[in-house]
Write a protein that holds these residues in place. Structure first.
Motif, PDB file in Angstrom:
ATOM      1  N   PRO A 307      81.948  40.942  46.458  1.00 46.64           N
ATOM      2  CA  PRO A 307      83.112  41.822  46.247  1.00 46.64           C
ATOM      3  C   PRO A 307      83.311  42.809  47.393  1.00 46.64           C
ATOM      4  N   GLU A 308      82.204  43.329  47.907  1.00 47.96           N
ATOM      5  CA  GLU A 308      82.297  44.286  49.012  1.00 47.96           C
ATOM      6  C   GLU A 308      82.839  43.616  50.280  1.00 47.96           C
ATOM      7  N   MET A 309      82.381  42.408  50.550  1.00 47.51           N
ATOM      8  CA  MET A 309      82.886  41.693  51.723  1.00 47.51           C
ATOM      9  C   MET A 309      84.372  41.379  51.570  1.00 47.51           C
ATOM     10  N   LEU A 310      84.779  40.990  50.381  1.00 47.47           N
ATOM     11  CA  LEU A 310      86.203  40.718  50.142  1.00 47.47           C
ATOM     12  C   LEU A 310      87.044  41.965  50.391  1.00 47.47           C
ATOM     13  N   ALA A 338      79.139  32.191  40.317  1.00 51.60           N
ATOM     14  CA  ALA A 338      79.568  33.194  41.296  1.00 51.60           C
ATOM     15  C   ALA A 338      80.107  34.438  40.611  1.00 51.60           C
ATOM     16  N   SER A 339      80.860  34.259  39.563  1.00 52.23           N
ATOM     17  CA  SER A 339      81.434  35.396  38.844  1.00 52.23           C
ATOM     18  C   SER A 339      80.370  36.194  38.102  1.00 52.23           C
ATOM     19  N   LEU A 340      79.556  35.510  37.314  1.00 56.96           N
ATOM     20  CA  LEU A 340      78.593  36.212  36.468  1.00 56.96           C
ATOM     21  C   LEU A 340      77.510  36.906  37.283  1.00 56.96           C
ATOM     22  N   LEU A 341      77.122  36.322  38.400  1.00 54.52           N
ATOM     23  CA  LEU A 341      76.069  36.906  39.221  1.00 54.52           C
ATOM     24  C   LEU A 341      76.478  38.286  39.740  1.00 54.52           C
ATOM     25  N   GLN A 342      77.717  38.420  40.188  1.00 55.01           N
ATOM     26  CA  GLN A 342      78.173  39.714  40.714  1.00 55.01           C
ATOM     27  C   GLN A 342      78.339  40.751  39.603  1.00 55.01           C
ATOM     28  N   LYS A 343      78.763  40.325  38.443  1.00 51.07           N
ATOM     29  CA  LYS A 343      78.879  41.250  37.311  1.00 51.07           C
ATOM     30  C   LYS A 343      77.515  41.838  36.958  1.00 51.07           C
ATOM     31  N   ALA A 344      76.498  40.974  36.958  1.00 49.45           N
ATOM     32  CA  ALA A 344      75.146  41.435  36.636  1.00 49.45           C
ATOM     33  C   ALA A 344      74.589  42.320  37.744  1.00 49.45           C
ATOM     34  N   ARG A 345      74.835  41.947  38.989  1.00 43.19           N
ATOM     35  CA  ARG A 345      74.310  42.743  40.114  1.00 43.19           C
ATOM     36  C   ARG A 345      74.885  44.149  40.124  1.00 43.19           C
ATOM     37  N   LEU A 346      76.183  44.269  39.903  1.00 42.64           N
ATOM     38  CA  LEU A 346      76.863  45.562  40.010  1.00 42.64           C
ATOM     39  C   LEU A 346      77.008  46.273  38.666  1.00 42.64           C
ATOM     40  N   LEU A 347      76.542  45.633  37.601  1.00 46.46           N
ATOM     41  CA  LEU A 347      76.683  46.192  36.244  1.00 46.46           C
ATOM     42  C   LEU A 347      78.136  46.564  35.977  1.00 46.46           C
ATOM     43  N   ASP A 348      79.016  45.665  36.380  1.00 43.25           N
ATOM     44  CA  ASP A 348      80.458  45.913  36.269  1.00 43.25           C
ATOM     45  C   ASP A 348      81.151  44.617  35.853  1.00 43.25           C
ATOM     46  N   PRO A 349      81.633  44.538  34.604  1.00 40.12           N
ATOM     47  CA  PRO A 349      82.275  43.303  34.137  1.00 40.12           C
ATOM     48  C   PRO A 349      83.644  43.047  34.766  1.00 40.12           C
ATOM     49  N   LEU A 350      84.144  44.022  35.540  1.00 42.02           N
ATOM     50  CA  LEU A 350      85.480  43.874  36.108  1.00 42.02           C
ATOM     51  C   LEU A 350      85.474  43.196  37.476  1.00 42.02           C
ATOM     52  N   VAL A 351      84.308  43.104  38.121  1.00 40.97           N
ATOM     53  CA  VAL A 351      84.280  42.501  39.456  1.00 40.97           C
ATOM     54  C   VAL A 351      84.257  40.973  39.362  1.00 40.97           C
ATOM     55  N   MET A 352      84.750  40.328  40.385  1.00 34.02           N
ATOM     56  CA  MET A 352      84.734  38.862  40.488  1.00 34.02           C
ATOM     57  C   MET A 352      85.288  38.211  39.228  1.00 34.02           C
ATOM     58  N   ASP A 353      86.529  38.566  38.907  1.00 37.11           N
ATOM     59  CA  ASP A 353      87.153  37.963  37.731  1.00 37.11           C
ATOM     60  C   ASP A 353      87.501  36.504  38.006  1.00 37.11           C
ATOM     61  N   ALA A 354      87.926  35.819  36.954  1.00 35.53           N
ATOM     62  CA  ALA A 354      88.180  34.377  37.053  1.00 35.53           C
ATOM     63  C   ALA A 354      89.232  34.034  38.113  1.00 35.53           C
ATOM     64  N   ILE A 360      88.747  31.797  45.604  1.00 32.82           N
ATOM     65  CA  ILE A 360      87.653  31.543  46.547  1.00 32.82           C
ATOM     66  C   ILE A 360      87.399  30.038  46.685  1.00 32.82           C
ATOM     67  N   ALA A 361      87.502  29.318  45.580  1.00 32.86           N
ATOM     68  CA  ALA A 361      87.214  27.882  45.578  1.00 32.86           C
ATOM     69  C   ALA A 361      88.376  27.022  46.047  1.00 32.86           C
ATOM     70  N   THR A 362      89.527  27.633  46.288  1.00 27.37           N
ATOM     71  CA  THR A 362      90.712  26.858  46.698  1.00 27.37           C
ATOM     72  C   THR A 362      91.337  27.443  47.967  1.00 27.37           C
ATOM     73  N   ILE A 363      92.118  28.501  47.811  1.00 29.00           N
ATOM     74  CA  ILE A 363      92.832  29.091  48.939  1.00 29.00           C
ATOM     75  C   ILE A 363      91.878  29.536  50.038  1.00 29.00           C
ATOM     76  N   ASN A 364      90.844  30.268  49.663  1.00 27.63           N
ATOM     77  CA  ASN A 364      89.914  30.787  50.670  1.00 27.63           C
ATOM     78  C   ASN A 364      89.156  29.654  51.366  1.00 27.63           C
ATOM     79  N   GLY A 365      88.850  28.603  50.618  1.00 26.73           N
ATOM     80  CA  GLY A 365      88.201  27.453  51.230  1.00 26.73           C
ATOM     81  C   GLY A 365      89.094  26.791  52.259  1.00 26.73           C
ATOM     82  N   ALA A 366      90.379  26.667  51.929  1.00 27.40           N
ATOM     83  CA  ALA A 366      91.335  26.097  52.879  1.00 27.40           C
ATOM     84  C   ALA A 366      91.422  26.952  54.135  1.00 27.40           C
ATOM     85  N   THR A 367      91.442  28.274  53.954  1.00 27.20           N
ATOM     86  CA  THR A 367      91.493  29.188  55.098  1.00 27.20           C
ATOM     87  C   THR A 367      90.254  29.056  55.962  1.00 27.20           C
TER      88      THR A 367
END
Length: 465
Positions: A307-310, A338-354, A360-367
């Motif tokens: 999330p921080e890099m994004l 990918a989603s659940l790992l960041q939520k657990a790391r940051l103790l924040d259920p709002l980060v890395m939503d679906a 990340i798996a589509t548009i960002n991969g194409a980029t």
């Protein structure tokens, strides 16, 4: 199957377009290898002379997934080094096995990997390190036959080391740098742009400790001259940071920038231990980071600050990595991780939503692959790389939110149909381009012989009787 026109109608389209439209009872018209129309079924179905109509009721229609860190040659050694520390993982298992590969092993492993990717909805991939012994031409031929869109990166190495661990590589994995550089150019001339542009060839330098600074500079120069890309592991483990600081008095990304290997044509795998100042370098130069959460978790490498890099502006894509470090090539499962790992790391259920993870798996991969104008969304004019995911299943009902349901509840087995470059690659979960029964049989046979030939013994903690 070659078709000049296909109409897919009745499903829910997750377009990933500029407005992120989700179109219920939608339709997509494919003509040749391009998307010709996207919209409500009542609008698109008026087009006459369609060669094939697909009823997508009860299915999601979305762009094919893009895996930006894959080891094709590691499908054949899946499960060979479970619950093992990284150095042992490499020295005792992965390198000795791969150091005993022959070209047929490489081909079968690649086919097994591509078969799994197709059946779980991945249509495009970035292979990171193809050793000469794996048989580059045979793998490229299998890629052409598979119908997938893939980037094949030829390994370039100069030192048989891993970070500060000198001369630890298995003899069968050692390559000469001049031969590596020459082979990249030879493969580029033969294969780059083949199969209607589906195949591309990049440089795959080994990580820090595996190349001299001068060799990295030559790779950067060669990539610029050929107009191609570079992918490598960077800051996967803390040892990368210690090595860069000791040898070059710089952080890993700072050093790569110094040798000319940070740019829009570069994809770094992992990036677990990159710092904020390094994120800024990558963001400024347009380099991408392929996030591989399952591999990082399994090898206890750490957790990348995605999330921080994004937020800093780094383009983050997604990767499954390899058979020994992840054990599967299912990018749908990887999205949830990918989603659940960041939520657990940051103790924040709002980060890395679906929605973010699906981007990340589509548009960002194409980029990351420089293909954002061609793939990654369901839009008119884009390449017809599409997957249909069947959602009328117990674990996917009720389907209240299509995007969340896909990321948190689905898995690769739910993918029903795959179209790549306008061609039917899988229909009703039957892959049309690869012989599944032959591949499974050959993979079993070759993995057994490889274990015998290498002398690697896979221990069992429980008795096998």
């Amino acid at each position: 199957m070659h078709l000049t026109s296909v109409l897919i109608s009745g499903g829910t389209i997750i377009t990933l377009d500029e407005h992120r439209r989700v179109i219920k009872d939608g339709a997509v018209l494919v003509q040749d290898d391009r998307i010709a129309h996207v919209g409500k079924a009542t609008e698109v179905t008026k087009t006459p002379n369609v060669e094939l109509e697909i009823d997508a009721e009860g299915m999601l229609i979305l762009p094919g997934l893009i895996d930006t860190h894959v080891h094709l040659a590691q499908a054949l050694i899946r499960g060979c080094a479970d619950d093992t520390s990284l150095v042992d993982w490499l020295q005792r298992f992965v390198w000795p096995l791969q150091g005993n590969f022959d070209g047929e092993d490489g081909r079968v492993s690649a086919e097994l990997c591509m078969l799994e990717m197709i059946k779980s909805g991945t249509t495009t991939f970035l292979e990171s390190l193809l050793h000469s012994r794996y048989g580059f031409d045979g793998i490229a031929e299998s890629l052409e036959k598979s119908g997938m869109r893939g980037v094949l990166s030829k390994t370039v190495m100069g030192l048989p080391s891993y970070g500060s661990e000198e001369s630890i590589m298995h003899p069968g994995m050692i390559e000469d740098p001049e031969t590596c550089l020459r082979e990249v150019e030879d493969h580029f001339k033969r294969w780059n742009g083949a199969a209607n542009g589906r195949i591309r060839v990049w440089y795959g330098p080994r990580s820090l400790g595996g190349c001299t600074p001068e060799l990295y500079k030559r790779i950067a120069h060669g990539a610029a001259r050929l107009g191609t890309g570079v992918t490598m592991h960077l800051s996967e483990v803390q040892e990368d940071v210690r090595y860069a600081q000791k040898q070059f008095s710089k952080m890993p990304a700072e050093f790569m920038d110094q040798v000319g290997l940070v740019g829009r044509n570069v994809v770094f795998a992992h990036g677990v231990w990159l710092t904020e100042s390094e994120w800024q370098i990558l963001a400024k130069k347009g380099a991408s980071v392929a996030h591989c959460p399952s591999s990082n978790m399994k090898l206890a490498s750490g957790i990348a600050s995605v999330p921080e890099m994004l937020r800093t502006g780094v383009n983050i894509s997604l990767g499954c990595d390899g058979g020994p470090s992840n054990n599967c090539y299912d990018l749908i499962r990887e999205m949830k991780t990918a989603s659940l790992l960041q939520k657990a790391r940051l103790l924040d259920p709002l980060v890395m939503d679906a929605p973010t993870v699906l981007e990340i798996a589509t548009i960002n991969g194409a980029t990351a692959l420089g293909l954002q104008k061609e793939i990654g969304t369901v839009e008119i004019g884009k390449k017809a790389d599409l997957i249909l995911v069947r959602v009328r299943k117990p674990h996917l009902i009720p389907d209240i939110n299509a995007v969340s349901n896909l990321v948190y509840s689905a898995h690769g087995e739910d993918v029903d149909t795959v179209i790549i470059d306008g061609k039917m690659v899988m229909e009703d979960r039957v892959v049309k381009t690869l012989d599944e029964s032959r591949i499974l049989r050959e993979a079993d046979e070759r993995s057994t012989k490889l274990l015998e030939r290498s002398g690697v013994e896979i221990g069992h903690k429980w008795p096998v009787v």
